[in-house]
Design a protein around this motif. Structure first.
Motif, mmCIF file in Angstrom:
data_model
loop_
_atom_site.group_PDB
_atom_site.id
_atom_site.type_symbol
_atom_site.label_atom_id
_atom_site.label_comp_id
_atom_site.label_asym_id
_atom_site.label_seq_id
_atom_site.Cartn_x
_atom_site.Cartn_y
_atom_site.Cartn_z
ATOM 1 N N ILE A 25 0.789 -1.168 -0.096
ATOM 2 C CA ILE A 25 0.119 0.016 0.093
ATOM 3 C C ILE A 25 0.684 1.144 0.023
ATOM 4 O O ILE A 25 0.563 2.068 -0.609
ATOM 5 C CB ILE A 25 -1.015 -0.014 1.096
ATOM 6 C CG1 ILE A 25 -2.041 -1.136 0.918
ATOM 7 C CG2 ILE A 25 -1.636 1.603 1.213
ATOM 8 C CD1 ILE A 25 -2.940 -1.126 2.259
ATOM 9 N N GLU A 26 1.894 1.117 1.167
ATOM 10 C CA GLU A 26 2.711 2.522 0.950
ATOM 11 C C GLU A 26 3.508 2.532 -0.272
ATOM 12 O O GLU A 26 3.716 3.676 -0.677
ATOM 13 C CB GLU A 26 3.764 2.381 2.196
ATOM 14 C CG GLU A 26 2.700 2.659 3.400
ATOM 15 C CD GLU A 26 2.040 3.433 3.806
ATOM 16 O OE1 GLU A 26 2.181 4.584 3.125
ATOM 17 O OE2 GLU A 26 1.043 3.478 4.532
ATOM 18 N N LYS A 27 3.904 1.558 -0.938
ATOM 19 C CA LYS A 27 4.812 1.634 -2.177
ATOM 20 C C LYS A 27 3.672 2.402 -3.310
ATOM 21 O O LYS A 27 4.132 2.931 -3.998
ATOM 22 C CB LYS A 27 5.343 0.227 -2.653
ATOM 23 C CG LYS A 27 6.074 0.285 -3.702
ATOM 24 C CD LYS A 27 6.774 -1.211 -4.038
ATOM 25 C CE LYS A 27 5.859 -2.030 -4.377
ATOM 26 N NZ LYS A 27 6.760 -3.365 -4.684
ATOM 27 N N THR A 28 2.544 1.847 -3.251
ATOM 28 C CA THR A 28 1.765 2.148 -4.334
ATOM 29 C C THR A 28 1.284 3.885 -4.069
ATOM 30 O O THR A 28 1.188 4.388 -5.230
ATOM 31 C CB THR A 28 0.260 1.567 -4.116
ATOM 32 O OG1 THR A 28 0.740 0.010 -4.114
ATOM 33 C CG2 THR A 28 -0.826 2.012 -5.020
ATOM 34 N N LEU A 29 1.337 4.146 -2.921
ATOM 35 C CA LEU A 29 1.188 5.774 -2.466
ATOM 36 C C LEU A 29 2.239 6.563 -2.642
ATOM 37 O O LEU A 29 2.377 7.671 -2.463
ATOM 38 C CB LEU A 29 0.468 5.754 -1.130
ATOM 39 C CG LEU A 29 -0.833 5.186 -1.047
ATOM 40 C CD1 LEU A 29 -1.019 5.414 0.858
ATOM 41 C CD2 LEU A 29 -1.902 5.823 -1.702
ATOM 42 N N GLY A 30 3.673 5.998 -2.916
ATOM 43 C CA GLY A 30 4.585 6.713 -3.132
ATOM 44 C C GLY A 30 5.495 6.927 -1.906
ATOM 45 O O GLY A 30 6.410 7.459 -1.771
ATOM 46 N N ASN A 31 5.054 6.167 -0.632
ATOM 47 C CA ASN A 31 5.814 6.536 0.795
ATOM 48 C C ASN A 31 6.814 5.363 0.764
ATOM 49 O O ASN A 31 6.542 4.381 1.437
ATOM 50 C CB ASN A 31 4.384 6.493 1.762
ATOM 51 C CG ASN A 31 3.734 7.626 1.522
ATOM 52 O OD1 ASN A 31 3.627 8.302 1.028
ATOM 53 N ND2 ASN A 31 2.273 7.257 2.055
ATOM 54 N N TYR A 32 7.890 5.765 0.084
ATOM 55 C CA TYR A 32 8.871 4.601 0.057
ATOM 56 C C TYR A 32 9.703 4.272 1.555
ATOM 57 O O TYR A 32 10.044 3.163 1.733
ATOM 58 C CB TYR A 32 9.879 4.939 -0.954
ATOM 59 C CG TYR A 32 9.361 4.958 -2.384
ATOM 60 C CD1 TYR A 32 8.735 3.920 -2.870
ATOM 61 C CD2 TYR A 32 9.269 6.234 -3.488
ATOM 62 C CE1 TYR A 32 8.162 3.958 -4.334
ATOM 63 C CE2 TYR A 32 8.650 6.391 -4.287
ATOM 64 C CZ TYR A 32 8.146 4.971 -4.769
ATOM 65 O OH TYR A 32 7.431 5.217 -6.038
ATOM 66 N N GLU A 33 9.835 5.535 2.222
ATOM 67 C CA GLU A 33 10.435 5.337 3.476
ATOM 68 C C GLU A 33 9.671 4.349 4.462
ATOM 69 O O GLU A 33 9.973 3.519 4.911
ATOM 70 C CB GLU A 33 10.520 6.580 3.938
ATOM 71 C CG GLU A 33 11.689 7.387 3.279
ATOM 72 C CD GLU A 33 11.975 8.767 4.056
ATOM 73 O OE1 GLU A 33 11.587 9.014 5.284
ATOM 74 O OE2 GLU A 33 12.846 9.717 3.503
ATOM 75 N N LEU A 34 8.199 4.646 4.409
ATOM 76 C CA LEU A 34 7.507 4.114 5.239
ATOM 77 C C LEU A 34 7.229 2.558 4.662
ATOM 78 O O LEU A 34 7.027 1.587 5.544
ATOM 79 C CB LEU A 34 5.960 4.562 5.292
ATOM 80 C CG LEU A 34 4.913 4.393 6.541
ATOM 81 C CD1 LEU A 34 5.591 4.515 7.753
ATOM 82 C CD2 LEU A 34 3.700 5.091 6.102
ATOM 83 N N ALA A 35 7.230 2.580 3.431
ATOM 84 C CA ALA A 35 7.088 1.254 2.917
ATOM 85 C C ALA A 35 8.422 0.218 3.187
ATOM 86 O O ALA A 35 8.284 -0.859 3.619
ATOM 87 C CB ALA A 35 7.129 1.175 1.105
ATOM 88 N N LEU A 36 9.574 0.788 3.319
ATOM 89 C CA LEU A 36 10.759 0.310 3.689
ATOM 90 C C LEU A 36 10.645 -0.121 5.276
ATOM 91 O O LEU A 36 10.878 -1.376 5.471
ATOM 92 C CB LEU A 36 12.045 1.135 3.518
ATOM 93 C CG LEU A 36 13.391 0.307 3.982
ATOM 94 C CD1 LEU A 36 13.709 -0.660 3.149
ATOM 95 C CD2 LEU A 36 14.442 1.646 3.797
ATOM 96 N N GLU A 37 9.983 0.690 6.118
ATOM 97 C CA GLU A 37 10.027 0.345 7.569
ATOM 98 C C GLU A 37 9.091 -0.822 7.671
ATOM 99 O O GLU A 37 9.092 -1.773 8.368
ATOM 100 C CB GLU A 37 9.410 1.484 8.266
ATOM 101 C CG GLU A 37 9.029 1.313 9.590
ATOM 102 C CD GLU A 37 8.321 2.598 10.334
ATOM 103 O OE1 GLU A 37 7.877 2.402 11.475
ATOM 104 O OE2 GLU A 37 8.478 3.630 9.700
ATOM 105 N N TYR A 38 8.041 -1.103 6.822
ATOM 106 C CA TYR A 38 7.027 -2.178 6.992
ATOM 107 C C TYR A 38 7.888 -3.394 6.578
ATOM 108 O O TYR A 38 7.633 -4.596 6.927
ATOM 109 C CB TYR A 38 5.808 -2.057 6.382
ATOM 110 C CG TYR A 38 4.922 -1.356 6.949
ATOM 111 C CD1 TYR A 38 4.208 -1.433 8.277
ATOM 112 C CD2 TYR A 38 4.383 -0.018 6.454
ATOM 113 C CE1 TYR A 38 3.554 -0.643 8.845
ATOM 114 C CE2 TYR A 38 3.695 0.909 7.035
ATOM 115 C CZ TYR A 38 2.971 0.606 8.192
ATOM 116 O OH TYR A 38 2.285 1.183 9.034
ATOM 117 N N LEU A 39 8.643 -3.264 5.585
ATOM 118 C CA LEU A 39 9.159 -4.454 5.101
ATOM 119 C C LEU A 39 10.256 -4.935 5.889
ATOM 120 O O LEU A 39 10.821 -6.164 6.408
ATOM 121 C CB LEU A 39 10.236 -4.022 3.608
ATOM 122 C CG LEU A 39 10.844 -5.116 2.944
ATOM 123 C CD1 LEU A 39 9.865 -6.279 2.524
ATOM 124 C CD2 LEU A 39 11.408 -4.714 1.852
#
Length: 784
Positions: free
Chosen positions: A222-236
């Motif tokens: 979801i965060e990657k789709t929204l372009g929130n790459y830092e948050l996406a990395l945190e969930y990963l």
């Protein structure tokens, strides 16, 4: 005889022990503890000598294969068990539930659908609630995997409360995750996030590691789709951390051929041991073997009984402790409620009492300004007037805040003209905007129906606070009020409100705090701009009371945009109103609001009646302060058979002293200072005034004399204003009566209109509003 009595006991005890062990195995599978689950299942198989009970262990073993991804093995087990388990037994229903789940995982959707049909037939004879809900869950799972997202969403939303009620916590968490996934597939990101947070909370709480990992994976996408790459990395990172902590590499080892071979060898050895045991059991016919087995089973039952006894004892102690804590919490809650009531009563009383001296301040200031003071005196008086108005605004905010906290605010649903409301707000705040060198612009969507049904007072209160806030924090800039229709469905419409300024803006870290009570951006803001920090808190609470929420988009140096969406009903009278009504129609004049009390109008028979002005509208209007309510063209062409609104008649001509001196007003007021101030203000406009000190005296005067208007105070000794008005309405329904009140916590506008008042003037008066409402009673004249 001993053998005949022992066998039923052995089977029943065996069933109890195996069911308890299988429950542990199911929980271990749900928590992704596969190695532990396998050991537990093997121990259950060793105990299960009865074929039906052994079949139940094999169903859980099939679940184990499904969980670790060995779907072919699971399918093979299911085929074997279908031939062994009777179709009328409860175990066959359990097997079909597992079969449907395995088919869905293998993407064999036709077979899954057939399994679900079989389940529905079996449920007719065994309608246990937990099985019915699991069948519904599998139906939704099939819809999700076949991309029928809308139907899947509807089923998941329906069964989630039922799963919680039945305490099927694993399926509840899984259903919440699948609901989020369905929303995500439809690009409903906000709904997906809401459901996903719920699923993650449940999975974390109960230790469902597999669902927790799925949640982190979906959060990442979801965060990657929204372009929130830092948050996406945190969930990963969280995903990998949980995976490592849980040791989920074991799941991968389950597919290793060597390990699988070892497991199969152990299982074959176990089966051989079982076969030998069965042979030995059949050969041993003596009572000694049965006695040993009975002794073992009785020992197991004794251990289980002792365990249950200890658990019950611990639970009883815990319940006692919880009851004590609960009693203490109830006492604390009662004390907090008492304290809140005392605070509410205090604030209500003090704000009400402050209005009486404030009336003297504002009224006397107005009278002094009317006496043409010297320039230096005028400056002082204007400063005093401004300070009084600020203090009055503060009192109003405290009363509004107190009502919201005490849950005394009630929403009304009455027809009103939204465009007229917004234009009036723009005009009333025009001078305030000019003082800050600001341009105040209004953009109103013409597609919005001419009449909508809602609470106009609360809408005005929200917009006044938002626009006033924008004016305060903007200097030499622009402020826009935008009102647009989003959509219209049947008899409802969704309207988007937006207030934008290009002022100083609000920092990101303070954007949430400013909606809290008594909070501003900082102490320097309070010193520079003043205020209590209640305005936006009141806005937030009122919008949430109407079922919506306020959005804020702001950056330092760019300005701020406050927006919200509200649903309104459309009254049936819209078509008639659009064809026959004129501009300036206010909701207080609509007889639909309170049909039991029609508004009386007494007009001067000598008044000159002129043709009604024609209204000209554009699709969208954008104006700069001051904004007029409407643009009118006095054309006699369309004057026949059209109803006339009060505002049109008021604007016919300016009242002369001779006209007004013939208007007789009764002032009903028990406070001598208020009597003097109100009388002098009215006599300054050439009205003829009389005084009544209480409701009883007023009732006698009204019966004996003819008055054109009554200004009725509410709180008086003997007979208050409400009771007096009720008595007057018994014999005179035409006399205009306006309530003068410092509104308290327990009073509402609707109550006044139901009693029979024609209008309300809150004390202390705002002079423009005071004369505007009086002139509505004298509809032939404009008061200057």
């Amino acid at each position: 005889m001993a053998q005949q009595t022992d066998r039923p006991v052995s089977t029943e005890s065996q069933q109890i022990a195996v069911d308890a062990i299988l429950d542990r195995a199911n929980l271990a599978l749900q928590r992704n503890k596969f190695a532990e689950a396998q050991k537990i299942i093997v121990s259950a198989e060793e105990i299960a000598t009865d074929s039906a009970i052994f079949a139940r262990t094999q169903i859980v073993h099939t679940k184990y294969y499904s969980f670790i991804g060995q779907l072919d093995k699971a399918a093979s087990n299911i085929k074997k068990l279908e031939q062994i388990i009777p179709k009328d037994s409860p175990s066959y229903l359990d097997l079909m539930l597992v079969k449907a789940a395995v088919n869905i995982k293998k993407k064999e959707f036709v077979e899954a659908n057939e399994a679900l049909k079989t389940i529905n037939i079996l449920l007719v004879n065994n309608p246990e609630r937990s099985n019915v809900i699991q069948a519904e869950y599998l139906k939704a799972d099939l819809l999700l995997h076949t991309s029928n997202f809308e139907e899947a969403i509807n089923v998941y939303k329906r069964i989630l409360p039922e799963l919680k009620e039945e305490k099927l916590f694993y399926f509840e968490a899984k259903a919440a995750f699948n609901l989020s996934l369905s929303y995500y597939k439809q690009n409903a990101i906000e709904d997906a996030n809401t459901s996903l947070d719920d699923a993650m909370a449940k999975a974390t709480s109960f230790g469902f590691t597999g669902i927790e990992l799925d949640c982190y994976d979906l959060k990442y996408n979801i965060e990657k789709t929204l372009g929130n790459y830092e948050l996406a990395l945190e969930y990963l990172v969280r995903y990998n951390r949980v995976r490592e902590t849980a040791g989920l590499s074991l799941a991968g080892q389950m597919s290793n051929p060597e390990i699988l071979g070892t497991i199969e060898n152990l299982q074959s050895e176990n089966n051989m041991l079982k076969a030998k045991t069965e042979e030995q059991t059949s050969e041993l016919k003596g009572r000694e073997m049965y006695s040993i087995l009975l002794f073992v089973l009785l020992t197991l039952l004794s251990l289980l009984t002792m365990s249950l006894f200890k658990n019950n004892k611990l639970r009883a102690r815990s319940n006692q402790a919880l009851e004590g804590k609960n009693s203490a919490l109830i006492d604390e809650r009662d004390r907090a409620q008492d304290a809140a009531k005392i605070k509410a009563d205090f604030l209500s009383t003090i704000t009400h009492e402050l209005r009486t001296p404030m009336y003297a301040v504002t009224g006397l200031t107005h009278l002094l300004l009317e006496t043409e003071p010297r320039d230096d005196q005028k400056d002082h008086l204007e400063t005093l007037q401004s300070s009084g108005e600020y203090l009055l605004s503060l009192i109003d905010n405290i009363l509004d805040f107190n009502k919201l906290e005490a849950n005394k605010v009630q929403l009304e649903s009455i027809p009103f003209d939204l465009k007229k409301r917004v234009e009036d707000i723009t005009v009333s705040l025009g001078n305030q905007a000019k003082d800050q060198l600001n341009n105040l612009n209004l953009e109103f969507d013409k597609s919005i129906p001419s009449r909508i049904k809602g609470d106009p007072v609360k809408i005005s209160q929200i917009l006044i606070n938002l626009v006033g806030n924008a004016i305060k924090f903007t200097k030499n800039g622009n402020i826009w009020i935008r009102v647009n229709q989003v959509k219209q469905i049947d008899d409802k419409c969704l309207i988007h409100f937006e207030v934008e300024d290009n002022g100083k803006g609000i920092s990101e870290e303070k954007q949430q705090d400013i909606f809290n009570n008594f909070t501003q951006e900082g102490s320097s803001t309070t010193r520079e701009y003043g205020g209590t920090g209640l305005g936006l808190a009141i806005v937030k609470n009122l919008i949430e009371l109407m079922g919506s929420k306020v959005e804020l988009d702001s950056k330092i140096g760019r300005g701020s945009v406050f927006s919200f969406d509200l649903w309104f009903e459309l009254p049936d009278s819209n078509k008639f109103y659009e064809e026959n009504s004129t501009k300036g129609y206010d909701h207080f004049k609509e007889v639909e609001e309170y049909p039991e009390y029609k508004k009386p109008v007494r007009s001067n028979s000598n008044a000159e009646i002129k043709p009604e002005p024609k209204i000209n509208e554009e699709n969208k209007e954008s104006t700069t302060t001051p904004v007029a309510p409407s643009t009118q063209d006095s054309s006699p062409e369309n004057t026949e058979d059209k109803p006339r609104s009060n505002n049109d008649v008021i604007a016919i001509k300016q009242a002369t002293p001779k006209d007004l001196i013939a208007k007789k007003i009764l002032i009903v007021e028990d406070n001598k200072i208020n009597q003097m101030i109100t009388r002098k203000i009215l006599e300054g406009k050439n009205f003829d005034c009389e005084i009544a000190n209480n409701g009883i005296e007023a009732l006698g005067k009204i019966k004996e004399n003819q008055y054109d208007l009554v200004l009725m105070d509410i709180h008086m000794p003997g007979m208050d204003g409400k009771q007096c008005t009720r008595e007057v309405r018994k014999f005179d329904r035409e006399l205009p009566i306006i309530a003068l009140t410092a509104v308290t916590l327990d009073e509402s506008e609707k109550e006044f209109y139901e009693i029979g008042f024609d209008d309300i003037i809150p004390k202390p008066f705002k002079m423009n509003e005071f004369f505007e409402k009086i002139q509505k009673a004298f509809t032939n004249y404009q008061i200057y």
